[in-house]
Design a protein around this motif. Sequence first.
Motif, mmCIF file in Angstrom:
data_model
loop_
_atom_site.group_PDB
_atom_site.id
_atom_site.type_symbol
_atom_site.label_atom_id
_atom_site.label_comp_id
_atom_site.label_asym_id
_atom_site.label_seq_id
_atom_site.Cartn_x
_atom_site.Cartn_y
_atom_site.Cartn_z
ATOM 1 N N THR A 125 33.574 14.689 35.210
ATOM 2 C CA THR A 125 34.942 14.986 34.769
ATOM 3 C C THR A 125 35.435 14.099 33.633
ATOM 4 O O THR A 125 36.603 14.187 33.251
ATOM 5 C CB THR A 125 35.913 14.832 35.959
ATOM 6 N N LEU A 126 34.581 13.252 33.101
ATOM 7 C CA LEU A 126 35.012 12.270 32.104
ATOM 8 C C LEU A 126 35.414 12.914 30.783
ATOM 9 O O LEU A 126 34.725 13.796 30.264
ATOM 10 C CB LEU A 126 33.873 11.279 31.844
ATOM 11 N N ALA B 123 50.809 2.704 29.349
ATOM 12 C CA ALA B 123 50.981 3.735 28.322
ATOM 13 C C ALA B 123 49.980 4.874 28.509
ATOM 14 O O ALA B 123 50.324 6.052 28.359
ATOM 15 C CB ALA B 123 50.831 3.123 26.930
ATOM 16 N N LEU B 124 48.751 4.526 28.844
ATOM 17 C CA LEU B 124 47.737 5.558 29.079
ATOM 18 C C LEU B 124 48.061 6.366 30.330
ATOM 19 O O LEU B 124 47.852 7.583 30.359
ATOM 20 C CB LEU B 124 46.351 4.913 29.214
ATOM 21 N N ARG B 125 48.565 5.692 31.354
ATOM 22 C CA ARG B 125 48.950 6.405 32.581
ATOM 23 C C ARG B 125 50.049 7.417 32.287
ATOM 24 O O ARG B 125 50.007 8.566 32.752
ATOM 25 C CB ARG B 125 49.426 5.415 33.650
ATOM 26 N N MET B 126 51.006 6.995 31.470
ATOM 27 C CA MET B 126 52.102 7.898 31.118
ATOM 28 C C MET B 126 51.603 9.051 30.249
ATOM 29 O O MET B 126 52.166 10.149 30.286
ATOM 30 C CB MET B 126 53.196 7.116 30.400
ATOM 31 N N SER B 127 50.525 8.811 29.493
ATOM 32 C CA SER B 127 50.014 9.870 28.616
ATOM 33 C C SER B 127 49.359 10.999 29.405
ATOM 34 O O SER B 127 49.266 12.132 28.916
ATOM 35 C CB SER B 127 49.014 9.296 27.608
ATOM 36 N N VAL B 128 48.866 10.703 30.618
ATOM 37 C CA VAL B 128 48.259 11.765 31.435
ATOM 38 C C VAL B 128 49.250 12.365 32.415
ATOM 39 O O VAL B 128 48.952 13.371 33.055
ATOM 40 C CB VAL B 128 47.022 11.250 32.209
ATOM 41 N N THR B 129 50.436 11.775 32.526
ATOM 42 C CA THR B 129 51.452 12.294 33.453
ATOM 43 C C THR B 129 51.803 13.749 33.177
ATOM 44 O O THR B 129 51.916 14.547 34.117
ATOM 45 C CB THR B 129 52.722 11.420 33.418
ATOM 46 N N PRO B 130 51.993 14.160 31.914
ATOM 47 C CA PRO B 130 52.320 15.573 31.669
ATOM 48 C C PRO B 130 51.242 16.548 32.146
ATOM 49 O O PRO B 130 51.525 17.720 32.371
ATOM 50 C CB PRO B 130 52.468 15.645 30.136
ATOM 51 N N LEU B 131 50.004 16.061 32.302
ATOM 52 C CA LEU B 131 48.923 16.942 32.717
ATOM 53 C C LEU B 131 49.012 17.299 34.192
ATOM 54 O O LEU B 131 48.687 18.417 34.593
ATOM 55 C CB LEU B 131 47.569 16.283 32.428
ATOM 56 N N GLY C 18 51.860 16.139 36.316
ATOM 57 C CA GLY C 18 53.162 15.789 36.876
ATOM 58 C C GLY C 18 53.338 14.293 36.975
ATOM 59 O O GLY C 18 53.955 13.665 36.122
ATOM 60 N N ASP C 19 52.753 13.662 38.002
ATOM 61 C CA ASP C 19 52.895 12.224 38.189
ATOM 62 C C ASP C 19 51.597 11.489 37.879
ATOM 63 O O ASP C 19 51.398 10.350 38.273
ATOM 64 C CB ASP C 19 53.332 11.907 39.624
ATOM 65 N N GLY C 20 50.691 12.121 37.165
ATOM 66 C CA GLY C 20 49.398 11.504 36.859
ATOM 67 C C GLY C 20 48.335 11.923 37.840
ATOM 68 O O GLY C 20 47.154 11.882 37.559
ATOM 69 N N GLY C 21 48.777 12.397 39.019
ATOM 70 C CA GLY C 21 47.886 12.968 40.019
ATOM 71 C C GLY C 21 46.658 12.134 40.297
ATOM 72 O O GLY C 21 46.732 10.933 40.508
ATOM 73 N N ASP C 22 45.523 12.792 40.288
ATOM 74 C CA ASP C 22 44.265 12.171 40.677
ATOM 75 C C ASP C 22 43.453 11.726 39.468
ATOM 76 O O ASP C 22 42.240 11.583 39.549
ATOM 77 C CB ASP C 22 43.453 13.171 41.519
ATOM 78 N N GLU D 171 36.277 11.453 41.898
ATOM 79 C CA GLU D 171 34.901 11.260 41.451
ATOM 80 C C GLU D 171 34.620 9.779 41.230
ATOM 81 O O GLU D 171 33.532 9.285 41.563
ATOM 82 C CB GLU D 171 34.626 12.035 40.165
ATOM 83 N N LEU D 172 35.587 9.070 40.674
ATOM 84 C CA LEU D 172 35.424 7.641 40.444
ATOM 85 C C LEU D 172 35.272 6.902 41.772
ATOM 86 O O LEU D 172 34.409 6.025 41.923
ATOM 87 C CB LEU D 172 36.619 7.098 39.660
#
Length: 255
Positions: free
Chosen positions: A37-38, A56-64, A66-70, A96-97
Amino acid sequence: MELKLSLFDIKNKSGGSAVHTEEGVQTKDTALVIFRTLSVRPFSYPFGSEGKVREALRMSVTPLLGDGGDLAAVPLFLEKTKNFSRGCSFTVSGSELKESEKDLPSDTAVWPAPLAFVSEVEGNGLVICIGDGIQGMLFEDSMPVLSYWMADGDIEEWFKRYSETSGKTIKRVFTADLRDMDPAAADGRRSASLSLLPGLKDFTLSQEASKRRADADSFMSAAFPLVKNAAVMGTVFSVFAWMLFIHGWTMRDKF
């Protein structure tokens, strides 16, 4: 430190991954893992704190999700100063990680397998690793720019089609079969990759190790201003005490 390569029981533990062990005063393992999944994306921020970059990176995946999920987003730094940082972010499924770390010793660094062989393409080209499926990673100026996984098939052809549509050129291709990797050959390649990409020295996808470093970085960022202020105040009080001493010494004959 001497670098030694040992292989996991591929079928029962790592599914086609390999483990490097640095032997010396401190022992540190590095697991080379093929991730399904990388994904990779570049970043550049006007700050260098690892804790702030991770947030900042965590917030960048939040829109994907909702809350960053898994999803876990982990930085690999190519350049970092107090007021600037640049590199790439690896985004991978948290489940997976977690599964990749399940049978590893504590404090083991976890790398996407192709990172260990970036020196083989001199920082520009395609690295293909075979084990639990096939993972390809494309590098430009030593920075990963694209990762893709397939269960089987011609992954080199997939990347060639991608390069044709994107206008990129794949200058070199290197393939590493983790199922029968030669330890002696892997030693030099990984060491050379560390020299080419120094950020790998402290890099890991391991969430536990990453969290400890980020917490330590955040603590130092918060503590430094306090220490600096305390040092300034200490200097002020020292000067004040010295002035009182001089004043007392010069006035001693008047009492």
